[in-house]
Design a protein around this motif. Sequence first.
Motif, short mmCIF file in Angstrom:
data_model
loop_
_atom_site.label_atom_id
_atom_site.label_comp_id
_atom_site.label_asym_id
_atom_site.label_seq_id
_atom_site.Cartn_x
_atom_site.Cartn_y
_atom_site.Cartn_z
N GLY A 1 0.97 -1.13 0.04
CA GLY A 1 -0.15 -0.07 0.07
C GLY A 1 0.93 1.42 -0.04
O GLY A 1 2.02 1.40 -0.66
N ASN A 2 0.48 2.39 0.76
CA ASN A 2 1.19 3.57 0.97
C ASN A 2 1.87 3.56 2.10
O ASN A 2 1.22 3.75 3.12
N VAL A 3 3.22 3.50 2.20
CA VAL A 3 4.00 3.43 3.57
C VAL A 3 4.70 4.58 3.79
O VAL A 3 5.38 4.98 2.86
N LEU A 4 4.24 5.40 4.84
CA LEU A 4 5.13 6.69 5.02
C LEU A 4 6.05 6.36 6.11
O LEU A 4 5.84 5.75 7.18
N ILE A 5 7.30 6.67 5.55
CA ILE A 5 8.51 6.22 6.47
C ILE A 5 8.76 7.27 7.43
O ILE A 5 9.05 8.43 7.27
N SER A 6 8.94 7.04 8.92
CA SER A 6 9.29 8.03 9.88
C SER A 6 10.49 8.72 9.38
O SER A 6 11.61 7.70 9.22
N PRO A 7 10.93 9.79 9.91
CA PRO A 7 12.21 10.32 9.57
C PRO A 7 13.26 9.46 10.58
O PRO A 7 13.09 9.04 11.63
N GLY A 8 14.66 9.09 10.00
CA GLY A 8 15.43 8.41 10.67
C GLY A 8 16.52 8.01 9.75
O GLY A 8 16.42 8.07 8.27
N THR A 9 17.51 7.25 10.26
CA THR A 9 18.79 6.61 9.28
C THR A 9 18.58 5.25 9.74
O THR A 9 18.80 4.75 10.77
N TYR A 10 18.06 4.46 8.67
CA TYR A 10 17.99 2.98 8.85
C TYR A 10 18.90 1.94 8.18
O TYR A 10 19.17 2.40 6.93
N ARG A 11 19.59 1.07 8.85
CA ARG A 11 20.56 0.46 8.26
C ARG A 11 19.77 -0.83 7.89
O ARG A 11 19.12 -1.60 8.49
N LEU A 12 20.04 -1.10 6.37
CA LEU A 12 19.43 -2.30 5.83
C LEU A 12 20.25 -3.29 4.99
O LEU A 12 21.35 -2.89 4.78
N ARG A 13 20.00 -4.70 4.91
CA ARG A 13 20.74 -5.45 4.27
C ARG A 13 19.59 -6.59 3.55
O ARG A 13 19.19 -7.32 4.34
N GLY A 14 19.18 -6.18 2.22
CA GLY A 14 18.48 -7.08 1.75
C GLY A 14 16.83 -6.73 1.96
O GLY A 14 16.24 -7.68 2.04
N PHE A 15 16.46 -5.48 2.07
CA PHE A 15 15.15 -5.17 2.12
C PHE A 15 14.23 -5.63 0.99
O PHE A 15 14.61 -5.46 -0.38
N VAL A 16 13.12 -6.36 1.04
CA VAL A 16 12.31 -6.78 -0.02
C VAL A 16 11.04 -6.16 -0.09
O VAL A 16 10.01 -6.56 0.78
N PRO A 17 10.98 -5.15 -0.92
CA PRO A 17 9.63 -4.42 -0.99
C PRO A 17 8.53 -5.22 -1.37
O PRO A 17 8.86 -6.13 -2.36
N LYS A 18 7.45 -4.98 -1.38
CA LYS A 18 6.20 -5.70 -1.79
C LYS A 18 5.55 -5.07 -3.13
O LYS A 18 5.64 -3.72 -3.23
N SER A 19 4.85 -5.66 -3.81
CA SER A 19 4.29 -5.07 -4.99
C SER A 19 3.09 -4.17 -4.89
O SER A 19 2.52 -4.41 -3.53
#
Length: 729
Positions: free
Chosen positions: A273-291
């Motif tokens: 859907g529509n995801v609003l990400i809160s402000p911040g610095t996020y460390r990621l490794r292989g984040f898999v987004p959804k269709s």
Amino acid sequence: MALDPDYFFYSDGTISLTNGSDIATGTFTAWDPAVLPFDFVYPNDGTAGMSVIKEVLGMNQIRLAKPWSGPTLTDVPYFMVRWTKHTDPKVYALRLSDYLTRLKAIPENIEEIGGQVAADAAAVASALTTITQAASDVDANRQAVDVAAAAIDAAQVTTLEARDEAVAARDVAVSAAGSTQSLWDSRAAAQAADIPAPVQYLRTAGYAAVGDGGGALYKRLGAAPSSPTARHFQSADGAWWDLAEVQVNPRMLGAKGDNATNDTAAFNALPSGNVLISPGTYRLRGFVPKSGTTYQAPRGNVTLVQDADASPIVSLAAGTQNITFDGIDFIGRPTSSSGACVILDNNAATYRNKIVWRNCSFDNFGGMALVLGGLKGGEILACRFTRTAQLNTPSGATSYPAIWISDASAGNYTATSDLLIQGCSFEDMYWSGIYACGIRIRIVDNSFRATRESTIFINPNALKVSVVGNTIDGTTMQNISASGVEVGGNYITVVGNTITNCGAFGVSVQDTQFFNVSGNVLSFNRYGVGIISTSSAQPPRYGAVKDNTITNSSDYGLYIYKVGTGGLITDCDLSDNHITTSVVRNIYLDRASGLISDAVAIARNDAASKATVTARANLGTLGTGTGKVIASFPFRPSLLRIHSVNPGAANRSSQGTVTVDAIGGLTQRSNAITENGWSINGGAIVLPSLLDVTVTAINYNTGTGNWDVIASITTNAGVGFWTDFTAHP
């Protein structure tokens, strides 16, 4: 009115007449009763003609005896001349009778009407005082209302503050009461509690602690979920709870955004859907987004950081589609050459469709930012790329552009298609900006500055690539070349770009068919445009280099040559370019013998300041005998130079004379010049005796529109040389 009784002249206001119409209109006129039928009208002081008045229709309209045949005129000066018979006493009598008739139409009680008007005016004057007082009263009432409104606002603020204090007190009480209430400090606190069955919804003030941004609304589930995720938890009484927020952000799922914790699990648990990400610095490794999901930073200040070497930030699963990243900053690891932001393989069975990056930035990657090997229909819009390929600066290293499109090494050259890159900026690239090897790739209105390899490289297997309206400044030589746009493949368009300060070519076209390089502005590059043939199987053909402006090239403006076994360049139009102030040559044809066919036009190029074309024929080593070289020029040559290279010191002392005749319109030079130690005096060229060169013909070729220069050359055995024809228009 300005009726002159002596000259029968009337000219008040202006007149407008329309061609073909018998109606004339006036502005600021009083034609009735001043003007009469059969009078004459002269617009524009009589310069536009004259007409007879048939009928006076009113103060500012008359009908002409016949439609106006002159030009249409609007609000122009005019004058009218009285018909002489109007001065007859009988005519004056008729006019007087008309005036009397009009006077009779005036009401007989006009004096009574005037008195009534005066009485009404007096009544209005007496009422004015009352109206003024009423207005003053209204203003006073308005001020009183404003004071009351201010008091109400103050009371409301006090009420809201009291409510907030009550809510805070309630929250404290709820926290102390624990299991009997539905408000909790954190998700962990709710998870440790026994929550009564009547409670169907609960709210937390944070995820791990109050105010950490992870507070959310949860609903009770009737049974355990089949596959629990980070959005679920089980309270101590055994009940299962699920997030009930319309907008879910990563902090509700445990993300900390502190640039220290790996938040990948929380991001992977985000719903579609529509995801609003809160402000911040996020460390990621292989984040898999959804269709079908848009990941958006509503207020900016959202940064996704590469958490480990050799691991991309985002991993798009096979078959995902309709995903958008909006307003997000991606930060790489300069210590990793293989960990991009996104890496897609180009397996045809795992295409990703319609992936969009909008208003994003990509910075500080040791390798590439985006590796797009299996993308069908994507957009990269208004994004910013800086400091990519930082671990790949040494000469000989593998090419790592900011954006790699498709994977030539896998042989699936068109794995990526229908991709638009528009309005992006590329700055301080340690390699190229874009490497394109796909089909229907559009690179439009981007800006590039300070790249260390060819800024836009189009692979020889690419199809239908458009490079339009880009600005490229400062491409320096790192390993392979340093062109603004390096063109390979087929059906390639390079139009309307501005390219400056490149270490090699502004635009280089190599073994490309069906190409169009037009309307570009190329300045301060080593070469403006290069047409290069390296392959006899597919040399450049079916192309155009037209209407380009090429200035201040440090070597050549237009450089046409072949390398090794390059084939014949055919069916190309290299005309109508504006080429000036090149340091060495404006137009240079290298190894023209066997390079360009009669189907190539090099005509009408404006190269006034240094208009030279050099056709170089590499003849190699000849035996004793005569060789013939033919060079074609698209304009009338006025000087022909022929010289040998390194004939050997022993042969320099013996000289022979070659006479250059004025054949076919060749104009001989009358002044003496020196060329490599050999004198050219009024057309007589002095060369070593081992070379005999005679110009046998300079003819205009009606089929090609070129001037053909034919020279016969006789050599001694074992002598190697080349000829250099230079034509000045």
